[in-house]
Design an enzyme around this catalytic site. Structure first.
Site, short mmCIF file in Angstrom:
data_model
loop_
_atom_site.label_atom_id
_atom_site.label_comp_id
_atom_site.label_asym_id
_atom_site.label_seq_id
_atom_site.Cartn_x
_atom_site.Cartn_y
_atom_site.Cartn_z
N ASP A 293 -3.08 2.50 -5.88
CA ASP A 293 -2.01 2.57 -4.89
C ASP A 293 -1.87 1.33 -4.03
O ASP A 293 -1.19 1.37 -3.00
CB ASP A 293 -2.23 3.79 -3.98
CG ASP A 293 -3.57 3.73 -3.24
OD1 ASP A 293 -4.42 2.90 -3.61
OD2 ASP A 293 -3.74 4.51 -2.28
N GLU A 294 -2.49 0.21 -4.42
CA GLU A 294 -2.35 -0.98 -3.58
C GLU A 294 -2.53 -2.25 -4.40
O GLU A 294 -3.23 -2.27 -5.42
CB GLU A 294 -3.32 -0.97 -2.41
CG GLU A 294 -4.77 -0.92 -2.81
CD GLU A 294 -5.70 -0.98 -1.60
OE1 GLU A 294 -5.39 -1.66 -0.60
OE2 GLU A 294 -6.77 -0.34 -1.66
N ASP B 160 0.86 -1.19 0.00
CA ASP B 160 0.00 0.00 0.00
C ASP B 160 0.89 1.24 0.00
O ASP B 160 1.69 1.44 0.92
CB ASP B 160 -0.89 -0.01 1.24
CG ASP B 160 -2.04 0.98 1.15
OD1 ASP B 160 -2.18 1.64 0.11
OD2 ASP B 160 -2.80 1.10 2.13
#
Length: 346
Positions: free
Chosen positions: A107-108, A9
């Site tokens: 983003d993850e 993350d």
């Protein structure tokens, strides 16, 4: 070698990307959202840790963010830049030897690896991402996707945390059910009505009671969440969109039916542009509408036949609006086109 799930993350992703372009803002409260104007109707996309210390969170109205952090620097959302940074992150993760990468968002991602030392592997992933992008990430380690996902929060920022069957209850047992991935305040309140307040309560709950309260699918799923169970391996099958939607928050409320009709058509045109790229026509139309000051409704209607016709999609959305029989000013509209499944299904 044992199989592990890493949940990678990115730390304050949008802000971090902006700070690479504006290093003079490092250490300051920074808020990314809307057009970067806190006087407009828009919400926070990401806030720096310095802004979060003042109570600024994703989803908060920019006006409230300004009140909570008067000295914050507000920046507009820049989608192409974030998409490019995200692509470099995911490319780096896929380059990890033997990794299976399941992307969750910009983003993850989950990364499945076989290793005798998952902490060392997590540190190697962090170093590789930093070298490739100059961006920091946190990594959760787990023996299931759920545990890896939840572990990440304990490692933020820039850290690593391991959460497995061995320490699950020690770490999570006394926490509220909202600490679980996918359990929000509404579900938590419903759990509370049947005497389930903590993760330990949920883990020990009788499946029959959960089925009675949440149904034959969601009930057992919640029980597995309480035990940190579920899938143990990421799936790198490419994601296939089921729908495309567009929505707009209007800086000035829409006051007339004609204004709403015109706005719905504009949204429908954009949706049709999106679904044409997929090559799958729209079979259901979803309407999202927010009346002033903040009353939100969603409605859906199945079309007689799948179509790319803007008139049909916009007209259906407008009919759904009229069926609400509500003349209050409109501050947000959204149109979503649910497409026919691809050949062979999802």
């Amino acid at each position: 070698m044992p199989h592990w799930v890493l949940h990678v993350d990115m730390d304050q992703f949008l802000v971090a990307v902006e700070l690479l372009r504006r290093p003079e803002l490092v250490g300051l409260p920074v808020v990314v959202g809307g057009r970067g104007d806190p006087t407009e109707r828009a919400v926070v996309s990401t806030a720096s840790y310095e802004a979060r210390a003042h109570g600024v969170r994703s989803g908060l109205a920019l006006k409230l963010a300004k009140r909570r952090s008067p000295d914050a620097v507000f920046l507009p959302v820049d989608f192409p830049v974030y998409e490019e940074a995200s692509a470099r992150v995911m490319e780096t993760l896929r380059a990890t030897p033997g990794a299976v990468v399941e992307v969750l968002g910009w983003d993850e991602a989950f990364v499945g690896v076989e290793t005798d030392d998952p902490v060392a592997t997590a540190r190697q992933v962090q170093a590789a991402v930093l070298e490739a992008t100059a961006l920091h990430c946190s990594v959760g380690i787990g023996d299931t996707l759920v545990r890896a996902k939840i572990a990440t929060d304990f490692g933020k920022p820039q850290g690593v945390f391991r959460l497995t069957r061995d320490n699950w209850m020690e770490v999570m047992g006394e926490r509220p059910t909202t600490a679980l991935w996918g359990v929000g305040t509404k579900i938590s309140r419903r759990l509370d009505t049947i005497g389930i307040r903590t993760v330990a309560d949920l883990a020990a709950a009788e499946e029959e009671a959960l089925v009675d309260a949440f149904g034959p699918t969601n009930g057992p799923h919640l029980g597995r969440l309480g035990r940190g169970g579920g899938r143990a391996r990421p799936d790198d099958t490419p994601w296939v969109a089921r729908a495309h939607g567009r929505e707009t928050t209007y800086q000035a409320d829409l006051l007339t039916h004609d204004e709403v009709r015109a706005a719905l058509r504009e949204l429908a045109e954009r949706v049709v542009d999106d679904v044409r790229k997929e090559g799958r026509a729209v079979q259901r139309v979803h309407l999202k509408i927010r009346f002033a000051p903040f009353f939100t409704f969603t409605r859906v209607r199945k079309l007689p036949e799948a179509t790319y016709d803007v008139d049909v999609i916009a007209g259906t959305a407008h009919d759904l609006y009229l069926a609400l029989d509500d003349d209050r000013p409109v501050r947000l509209l959204g149109v979503r086109g649910e497409m026919v499944p691809p050949e062979g299904g999802y």
